[in-house]
Design a protein around this motif. Structure first.
Motif, PDB file in Angstrom:
ATOM      1  N   ALA A 312       0.769  -1.206   0.033  1.00  0.00           N
ATOM      2  CA  ALA A 312      -0.079   0.036   0.055  1.00  0.00           C
ATOM      3  C   ALA A 312       0.717   1.360   0.237  1.00  0.00           C
ATOM      4  O   ALA A 312       0.553   2.363  -0.826  1.00  0.00           O
ATOM      5  CB  ALA A 312      -0.974  -0.067   1.130  1.00  0.00           C
ATOM      6  N   PHE A 313       1.863   1.158   0.850  1.00  0.00           N
ATOM      7  CA  PHE A 313       3.035   2.394   0.828  1.00  0.00           C
ATOM      8  C   PHE A 313       3.579   2.716  -0.699  1.00  0.00           C
ATOM      9  O   PHE A 313       3.462   3.555  -1.063  1.00  0.00           O
ATOM     10  CB  PHE A 313       3.859   2.153   1.991  1.00  0.00           C
ATOM     11  CG  PHE A 313       4.740   3.314   2.101  1.00  0.00           C
ATOM     12  CD1 PHE A 313       4.249   4.664   2.158  1.00  0.00           C
ATOM     13  CD2 PHE A 313       6.257   2.975   2.520  1.00  0.00           C
ATOM     14  CE1 PHE A 313       5.240   5.870   2.377  1.00  0.00           C
ATOM     15  CE2 PHE A 313       6.912   4.318   2.644  1.00  0.00           C
ATOM     16  CZ  PHE A 313       6.579   5.434   2.773  1.00  0.00           C
ATOM     17  N   GLY A 314       4.020   1.557  -1.290  1.00  0.00           N
ATOM     18  CA  GLY A 314       4.305   1.740  -2.646  1.00  0.00           C
ATOM     19  C   GLY A 314       3.638   2.319  -3.526  1.00  0.00           C
ATOM     20  O   GLY A 314       3.751   3.138  -4.300  1.00  0.00           O
ATOM     21  N   SER A 315       2.356   1.790  -3.469  1.00  0.00           N
ATOM     22  CA  SER A 315       1.216   2.358  -4.286  1.00  0.00           C
ATOM     23  C   SER A 315       0.918   3.848  -4.139  1.00  0.00           C
ATOM     24  O   SER A 315       0.954   4.619  -5.223  1.00  0.00           O
ATOM     25  CB  SER A 315      -0.031   1.445  -4.027  1.00  0.00           C
ATOM     26  OG  SER A 315      -0.011   0.241  -4.761  1.00  0.00           O
ATOM     27  N   TRP A 316       0.960   3.976  -2.881  1.00  0.00           N
ATOM     28  CA  TRP A 316       0.657   5.698  -2.383  1.00  0.00           C
ATOM     29  C   TRP A 316       1.794   6.531  -3.031  1.00  0.00           C
ATOM     30  O   TRP A 316       1.633   7.464  -3.535  1.00  0.00           O
ATOM     31  CB  TRP A 316       0.564   5.676  -0.885  1.00  0.00           C
ATOM     32  CG  TRP A 316       0.537   7.154  -0.515  1.00  0.00           C
ATOM     33  CD1 TRP A 316      -0.733   8.009  -0.512  1.00  0.00           C
ATOM     34  CD2 TRP A 316       1.404   7.922  -0.162  1.00  0.00           C
ATOM     35  NE1 TRP A 316      -0.549   9.281  -0.142  1.00  0.00           N
ATOM     36  CE2 TRP A 316       0.788   9.204   0.096  1.00  0.00           C
ATOM     37  CE3 TRP A 316       2.851   7.742  -0.313  1.00  0.00           C
ATOM     38  CZ2 TRP A 316       1.434  10.313   0.390  1.00  0.00           C
ATOM     39  CZ3 TRP A 316       3.807   8.896   0.310  1.00  0.00           C
ATOM     40  CH2 TRP A 316       2.976  10.090   0.632  1.00  0.00           C
ATOM     41  N   GLU A 319       1.872   7.076  -6.999  1.00  0.00           N
ATOM     42  CA  GLU A 319       0.717   7.916  -7.351  1.00  0.00           C
ATOM     43  C   GLU A 319       1.268   9.478  -7.035  1.00  0.00           C
ATOM     44  O   GLU A 319       0.963  10.158  -7.644  1.00  0.00           O
ATOM     45  CB  GLU A 319      -0.621   7.432  -6.586  1.00  0.00           C
ATOM     46  CG  GLU A 319      -1.774   8.508  -6.625  1.00  0.00           C
ATOM     47  CD  GLU A 319      -2.352   8.219  -8.067  1.00  0.00           C
ATOM     48  OE1 GLU A 319      -2.973   9.140  -8.634  1.00  0.00           O
ATOM     49  OE2 GLU A 319      -2.177   7.099  -8.476  1.00  0.00           O
ATOM     50  N   ARG A 320       2.045   9.546  -5.888  1.00  0.00           N
ATOM     51  CA  ARG A 320       2.671  10.856  -5.472  1.00  0.00           C
ATOM     52  C   ARG A 320       3.875  11.182  -6.268  1.00  0.00           C
ATOM     53  O   ARG A 320       4.389  12.121  -5.960  1.00  0.00           O
ATOM     54  CB  ARG A 320       2.838  11.049  -4.040  1.00  0.00           C
ATOM     55  CG  ARG A 320       1.648  11.091  -3.054  1.00  0.00           C
ATOM     56  CD  ARG A 320       0.796  12.352  -3.222  1.00  0.00           C
ATOM     57  NE  ARG A 320      -0.024  12.795  -2.324  1.00  0.00           N
ATOM     58  CZ  ARG A 320       0.095  13.740  -1.456  1.00  0.00           C
ATOM     59  NH1 ARG A 320       1.096  14.300  -1.521  1.00  0.00           N
ATOM     60  NH2 ARG A 320      -0.843  13.988  -0.405  1.00  0.00           N
ATOM     61  N   GLY A 321       4.481  10.420  -6.851  1.00  0.00           N
ATOM     62  CA  GLY A 321       5.552  10.525  -7.830  1.00  0.00           C
ATOM     63  C   GLY A 321       6.801  10.519  -6.938  1.00  0.00           C
ATOM     64  O   GLY A 321       7.778  11.250  -6.989  1.00  0.00           O
ATOM     65  N   ILE A 322       6.864   9.908  -5.633  1.00  0.00           N
ATOM     66  CA  ILE A 322       8.034   9.692  -4.749  1.00  0.00           C
ATOM     67  C   ILE A 322       8.563   8.551  -4.617  1.00  0.00           C
ATOM     68  O   ILE A 322       8.982   8.440  -3.354  1.00  0.00           O
ATOM     69  CB  ILE A 322       7.756  10.669  -3.564  1.00  0.00           C
ATOM     70  CG1 ILE A 322       6.399  10.227  -2.911  1.00  0.00           C
ATOM     71  CG2 ILE A 322       7.505  12.331  -3.881  1.00  0.00           C
ATOM     72  CD1 ILE A 322       6.411  10.758  -1.314  1.00  0.00           C
ATOM     73  N   SER A 323       8.256   7.485  -5.276  1.00  0.00           N
ATOM     74  CA  SER A 323       8.572   6.195  -4.966  1.00  0.00           C
ATOM     75  C   SER A 323       9.833   5.887  -4.761  1.00  0.00           C
ATOM     76  O   SER A 323      10.534   4.910  -4.182  1.00  0.00           O
ATOM     77  CB  SER A 323       8.077   5.109  -6.046  1.00  0.00           C
ATOM     78  OG  SER A 323       8.745   5.445  -7.414  1.00  0.00           O
ATOM     79  N   ASP A 324      10.930   6.818  -5.398  1.00  0.00           N
ATOM     80  CA  ASP A 324      12.299   6.762  -5.080  1.00  0.00           C
ATOM     81  C   ASP A 324      12.689   7.419  -3.867  1.00  0.00           C
ATOM     82  O   ASP A 324      14.004   7.165  -3.713  1.00  0.00           O
ATOM     83  CB  ASP A 324      13.025   7.220  -6.586  1.00  0.00           C
ATOM     84  CG  ASP A 324      12.678   8.880  -6.728  1.00  0.00           C
ATOM     85  OD1 ASP A 324      11.702   9.124  -6.075  1.00  0.00           O
ATOM     86  OD2 ASP A 324      13.425   9.695  -6.969  1.00  0.00           O
TER      87      ASP A 324
END
Length: 396
Positions: A312-316, A319-324
């Motif tokens: 869920a954290f990865g998906s969020w 979506e916010r464009g900060i996965s890196d």
């Protein structure tokens, strides 16, 4: 409280000033694991400032500066008979007197905090005792209990965290100037700092998010109208996760409490991200981590899982464009009714402009007073610390 868990970091807790002592009292009262043992100190300019909170969490006696009370059970209370602050009437205390007093406090604190792998300081910059915090962090971090800085944990240099609650725009000029100066002593891209992260809390922001009725009828509200309950929840959940490695200079917390199990986790994460304790533009963060607290029996039954939280954290974050910029998620157990969970959102390294801008007018007025008083040494130090935080000083 339950006994400390095997392998969990040993924490020390320091409440500075009356407000810091009040927050520390709530943290200890709400804690579900005894990670502090007797490594707790309450610091104030006068014993009377913290006596009531010391009694709430088990103190039997108090002590003056540098002398532990023989009959103290869990808490040692110190008297700090000085206030390292710029008096805006133009009277500035001698720095050498401040340093001498600080060293005496540090020696006492080291014995209280012996064995701590990490230390959390709770304070309200702008309070009369808060000026001591940067000096304590620097000296305790430089050498702990006589061991060199690179000594192993449990006797070497503990990681240190400061939870700092900022004043509002309506507070006196002196209070806001003192708050800025204290923060500039803690923050900035300076590798010599010993505090891993200063977690910022805005009093007006927190009051808006956790609307207060009259203080006497509001659970978790401090005597100054600051809701301490959310701060205590955040600190305890952060500690429960064993987080000690983030080296960003500043961060904050966002919390979504008592969400029903079965709720889409991304919805709860977004709620926590929208409820940060200071204004945060998520697009500017250097890193962000997540800690979810849920009833132990629901974790054992897989009603909520670490894998589910991570997904869920990865998906969020995607979506916010900060996965890196994510730094992992943690699922920890907490008491409760078995039907709800908490989400703690921990952003670090974000743009400080919205945090410092409301204090800037008072800070500039304070510097002008120092200039008129010809306090050149103190003015130079104030400006140097400010440049460090704003990133335009390459010589400090």
């Amino acid at each position: 409280m339950a006994d400390n868990r095997n392998g969990a970091p040993n924490w020390g807790l320091v409440g500075v000033g009356a407000d810091g002592a009040e927050m520390a009292s709530q943290v200890v009262t709400d804690a579900t694991h005894d990670v502090f043992d007797d490594r707790i100190a309450l610091l104030g300019r006068a014993v009377a400032d913290v006596r009531a909170y010391a009694e709430q969490i088990g103190v039997i006696g108090t002590a003056s500066l540098g002398e532990a009370a023989a009959d103290t059970d869990r808490i040692v209370t110190f008297d700090l008979p000085f206030g390292m602050q710029f008096d805006l009437s133009g009277v500035v205390p001698e720095e050498r007197q401040f340093c001498a007093n600080t060293e005496r406090v540090v020696e006492s604190l080291r014995s209280v905090l012996d064995g701590a792998d990490a230390i959390a300081y709770l304070t309200v910059p702008g309070g009369k005792a808060s000026w001591v915090v940067p000096a304590l962090v620097e000296r305790i971090g430089a050498t702990a209990n006589g061991h060199p800085p690179d000594a192993p944990a449990r006797g070497g240099r503990p990681q240190q965290f400061v939870v700092a609650t900022l004043p509002s725009e309506t507070d006196p000029i002196q209070t806001r100037f003192d708050a800025c100066y204290t923060l500039f002593g803690l923050l900035g891209p300076d590798e010599r700092r010993s505090a891993a992260t200063t977690f910022l809390v805005s009093k007006p922001t927190l009051q808006e998010q956790f609307l207060l009725e009259p203080v006497d009828s509001t659970p978790g509200a401090g005597s100054t109208g600051l809701p301490h309950g959310p701060i205590a929840t955040a600190v305890n959940q952060f500690i429960a996760a064993g987080r000690r490695s983030d080296r960003s200079p500043h961060g904050t917390f966002g919390i979504a409490r008592d969400r029903p199990l079965g709720l889409d986790l991304t919805v709860a994460i977004e709620a926590a991200a929208d409820a940060t304790f200071v204004p945060v533009d998520v697009s500017t963060v250097e890193s962000v981590s997540l800690i979810v607290g849920a009833p132990e029996e629901r974790i054992r039954s897989d009603a909520i899982t670490a894998v589910g939280v991570a997904d869920a954290f990865g998906s969020w974050a995607t979506e916010r464009g900060i996965s890196d910029r994510t730094r992992g998620s943690t699922l920890v157990s907490r008491p409760g009714d078995g039907q709800t969970f908490d989400v703690l959102f921990v952003p670090t390294g974000f743009d400080l402009g919205p945090v410092l801008d409301p204090l800037e007018d008072a800070y500039e007025q304070g510097k002008a007073v120092l200039e008129r008083a010809e306090s050149s040494r103190d003015l130079a130090r104030a400006e140097r610390l400010e440049r460090r935080v704003r990133g335009d000083d390459t010589n400090d």
